[in-house]
Scaffold this motif. Sequence first.
Motif, PDB file in Angstrom:
ATOM      1  N   GLN A 248      66.737  -7.665   3.066  1.00  0.00           N
ATOM      2  CA  GLN A 248      66.129  -6.624   3.895  1.00  0.00           C
ATOM      3  C   GLN A 248      67.131  -5.518   4.224  1.00  0.00           C
ATOM      4  O   GLN A 248      66.826  -4.326   4.149  1.00  0.00           O
ATOM      5  CB  GLN A 248      65.587  -7.242   5.183  1.00  0.00           C
ATOM      6  CG  GLN A 248      64.922  -6.275   6.146  1.00  0.00           C
ATOM      7  CD  GLN A 248      63.672  -5.626   5.564  1.00  0.00           C
ATOM      8  OE1 GLN A 248      63.052  -6.169   4.657  1.00  0.00           O
ATOM      9  NE2 GLN A 248      63.304  -4.465   6.086  1.00  0.00           N
TER      10      GLN A 248
ATOM     11  N   GLU B 100      66.880  -1.527   3.096  1.00  0.00           N
ATOM     12  CA  GLU B 100      66.927  -0.408   4.038  1.00  0.00           C
ATOM     13  C   GLU B 100      68.121   0.501   3.756  1.00  0.00           C
ATOM     14  O   GLU B 100      68.041   1.724   3.918  1.00  0.00           O
ATOM     15  CB  GLU B 100      66.969  -0.941   5.472  1.00  0.00           C
ATOM     16  CG  GLU B 100      65.687  -1.662   5.873  1.00  0.00           C
ATOM     17  CD  GLU B 100      65.745  -2.243   7.278  1.00  0.00           C
ATOM     18  OE1 GLU B 100      66.712  -1.931   8.016  1.00  0.00           O
ATOM     19  OE2 GLU B 100      64.839  -3.009   7.638  1.00  0.00           O
TER      20      GLU B 100
ATOM     21  N   GLU C 119      67.227   2.755   0.886  1.00  0.00           N
ATOM     22  CA  GLU C 119      66.322   3.815   1.336  1.00  0.00           C
ATOM     23  C   GLU C 119      67.112   4.935   2.007  1.00  0.00           C
ATOM     24  O   GLU C 119      66.817   6.132   1.801  1.00  0.00           O
ATOM     25  CB  GLU C 119      65.282   3.239   2.302  1.00  0.00           C
ATOM     26  CG  GLU C 119      64.275   2.307   1.622  1.00  0.00           C
ATOM     27  CD  GLU C 119      63.378   1.606   2.625  1.00  0.00           C
ATOM     28  OE1 GLU C 119      63.648   1.734   3.857  1.00  0.00           O
ATOM     29  OE2 GLU C 119      62.421   0.921   2.205  1.00  0.00           O
TER      30      GLU C 119
ATOM     31  N   TYR D  79      68.652  -0.154  11.640  1.00  0.00           N
ATOM     32  CA  TYR D  79      68.334  -1.254  10.736  1.00  0.00           C
ATOM     33  C   TYR D  79      67.488  -2.291  11.471  1.00  0.00           C
ATOM     34  O   TYR D  79      67.720  -2.577  12.655  1.00  0.00           O
ATOM     35  CB  TYR D  79      69.610  -1.938  10.245  1.00  0.00           C
ATOM     36  CG  TYR D  79      70.381  -1.155   9.209  1.00  0.00           C
ATOM     37  CD1 TYR D  79      69.847  -0.927   7.939  1.00  0.00           C
ATOM     38  CD2 TYR D  79      71.658  -0.677   9.484  1.00  0.00           C
ATOM     39  CE1 TYR D  79      70.561  -0.227   6.985  1.00  0.00           C
ATOM     40  CE2 TYR D  79      72.382   0.026   8.530  1.00  0.00           C
ATOM     41  CZ  TYR D  79      71.824   0.258   7.285  1.00  0.00           C
ATOM     42  OH  TYR D  79      72.530   0.954   6.344  1.00  0.00           O
TER      43      TYR D  79
END
Length: 508
Positions: A444, A448, A451, A469
């Motif tokens: 995860q 992120e 991105e 985050y």
Amino acid sequence: MPVRKRYAKIESMKILDIGKTIREKDKLAAVLLTVLFVLQIIPLLYLGRFNHPTSDDFKYGAYSHTAWQETGSLSAVFKAAAGGVAEDYRTWQGSYSALFLMRLEPAVFGERYYGLVPWIMLGLLTAGTLYFMRTLYKTVLKSDSLHYISMSMLVLSLCVQFSPVASEQFFWYNSSVYYNAFHSLLLFYLGWLIRFGYGGRKRYIVYMALGGFLLGGGNYVTALFLVISHATALALLWYLKRRKEFWIVLLLWSEFLACFAFSAAAPGNAIRGAEIAGYGAVSSIIRSLLQGVRYYMAWLDKWWLMVALFMLPMMFGLIRGTSFQFRYPVFVLLYLYGAFSAMSCPTFYALGSTGPGRIINIIYDSFLLVSYVQLFYLLGYICRRWEEAVTEEKRQGERLRGLSCVLYNGAVATLFLMLLLSGTILDMTTVTACKVWIKGEGEQYHKEYMERLAVLEDESVTDVVFAPYTAEPKLVFIADGTGDPEFVNNREWADYYGKNSLVIRGGE
């Protein structure tokens, strides 16, 4: 064939068979413990795929990153890194070789390469420890045993599993290259120094000359330990009347001290030091000696004892097979304690404290080597005194072998009980890495981050605003930015990617 000769031949064959059996057992132990260590670090290496630059990585990598992006030339990257070192020497600190390496963090050449950090740092620590231990075994003790591999794997297991701040030692490049990498280089340097002192080849002079240049521009904790090690080597060479080696080592020491003085004299050190209040020289020494006691009390725990029990049969076997006399136990034990305690002096003097976790990491690693060498030397002294008291060689050998067998069985039982009863097993670095992996926190965080990276690489976006985050996994997550665009890490992060500003929405 006469009976006496036949009997002597049979006895010699028995000795050869026993020696072959022992070597096979040594090899088996070395293989098993190496496999066990590799299994321990696999989750850490895998976690590298979720590892990304952060904090000071952006500050020190900015010039190099821009040079690589614009030219794709290594020479341009090195030139930019050298320019950054010169600037920091004037305004921040003098650790020239460390600052240069900081500016070569893997993400400079591409974000995907930052995942190599745990591979590099674990590799350096493993190689340095193995080289140093092999030097002690082969050069000092004249042993052909493979126990140096087994004992290295045991020590490395403790270094990894109980690293005070594993994220800063194995995952955050800026921190790990400054401390872990230079600690590993120190282990190589000490190996070269010992080998040269024992009549090694001239190539070690070249190795030490280069190593001294690098260590002189590294962290002060490692540098001070090398100062003490060099002084000790000079004293021993003079005492043993090895004049040629003495003068060469003195020249190498002078080179290292000149590099260290150049680092310490940096104008940036004075500017930085004005912001921090430390203790005086005498007070720092006293506090360091007391801090050494605290470290021993904290780190001589059940895990240290468990590994010590595993090592004891190996140590006894090595003591029986070496002619080393272990004559000065009190002096050697106190000297090693003093040398270890001295590692705390630079932080007490400069910071007025024991320093951050990244410094404690290498102090802990040094403690493990020093404390087990102390244990070995003490056992050697006891065994030598025992040998003098026992007149029958056969009886002596049977007693030592019997004692080794009992201690080994005790080690296995102790290990089993500790693993069952100790809650600290859940805090081991490998277990933590597995949790991050299994729970999906690393995946995860990586998603992120990527991105965010897409936004940072978008030239149309000049002022960046990120949401915090949702996952901050242990080991790979070090720090994030804040809501203040002028906060130093935000500013450095923005400069790295050529942005006007960068903030974290809702960040403190």
